[in-house]
Design a protein around this motif. Structure first.
Motif: not given
Length: 277
Positions: A96-100, A106-125
């Motif tokens: 997932s390529y995410i633009f926000e 963006c910080k919220s996404m990274k924290l929650i994704f990590n807790k769910f062990k979801f690592y296949n993403f790139k966030i563009f701030n």
């Protein structure tokens, strides 16, 4: 939504958040100086909670039905990343390529994704626009220090607010960087990766985003979901007719996708004609 509980013995304010998660905590942390603040989310029941939150979002349910497994997606206006997280839990996401443009989200996404062990993403701030400008002003409506994150927009006049909200909300302006997706397009080609789905929810800036993504759209012809402000419907239909004529336009009505050019829903799906949907 969220709740705050006081713990006098330890001088803590416990914050239980739902859809806005860490974003609300970060906002409160800046404003409440006298009290210590702790963020809390019931991660033991995290999947059950997320799916319960999502169940009322008809667009997410429709997207899940449309996508195959191992889909590569672009999410423009990612907010707290719920769509990517939902599709990950449904085993639909390869990447997932995410633009926000809002840093707290963006910080919220990274924290929650990590807790769910979801690592296949790139966030563009960053934001996406077809303009040559490198930076833009993003308008954030707020009240009592809380930002209405879902209503942030590059165009203050296009923010969809009720009459009551317009009276009580104030606005603050932040600078955000523009991203040219030609760099993403080049990277995708190097990786031999195809985009299967694009979601756009940008409070009135849909056409500039589509123009920025045009090269990727023409090359991959992915399913596109756009949440349109009702007042922009005619402009959007004309754009699709002139620039994306290889797509059929579907709208979400009573939990079903219907082929209809009338403005019956803010939820628009573009599916290429020869897919036989």
């Amino acid at each position: 939504s969220f709740k705050i509980f006081n713990n006098k013995n330890n001088n803590y304010k416990f914050i239980i958040c739902s859809t806005q998660f860490y974003n609300i905590f970060l906002q409160l942390k800046k404003k409440i100086k006298k009290s210590r603040i702790k963020f809390f989310f019931d991660f033991k029941n995290k999947e059950k909670i997320i799916l319960k939150i999502i169940n009322h979002q008809r667009d997410f349910i429709a997207i899940n039905k449309l996508l195959n497994k191992k889909s590569v997606i672009i999410d423009v206006g990612g907010n707290t990343g719920l769509l990517s997280l939902f599709l990950f839990l449904k085993k639909k996401i390869k990447y997932s390529y995410i633009f926000e443009p809002q840093k707290n989200l963006c910080k919220s996404m990274k924290l929650i994704f990590n807790k769910f062990k979801f690592y296949n993403f790139k966030i563009f701030n960053k934001v996406l626009s077809d303009s040559n400008y490198k930076t833009f002003s993003l308008y954030l409506p707020y009240k009592d220090h809380f930002i209405y994150s879902g209503h942030a927009s590059l165009d203050k006049k296009k923010i969809a607010l009720s009459r009551k909200e317009k009276k009580i909300l104030k606005f603050k302006k932040i600078k955000v960087n523009n991203y040219n997706t030609k760099f993403l397009f080049s990277m995708l080609k190097r990786k031999k990766e195809n985009i299967n789905f694009i979601k756009i929810d940008v409070e009135g800036s849909e056409i500039p985003v589509l123009n920025n993504l045009k090269k990727i759209i023409l090359f991959n012809k992915p399913i596109i979901y756009v949440e349109i402000l009702r007042k922009n419907n005619k402009k959007f239909l004309n754009y699709v007719k002139q620039n994306l004529s290889f797509y059929n336009l579907y709208q979400l009505q009573d939990d079903k996708l219907v082929l209809n050019k009338k403005n019956i829903s803010v939820h628009k799906f573009l599916i290429k004609k020869w897919d036989g949907f």
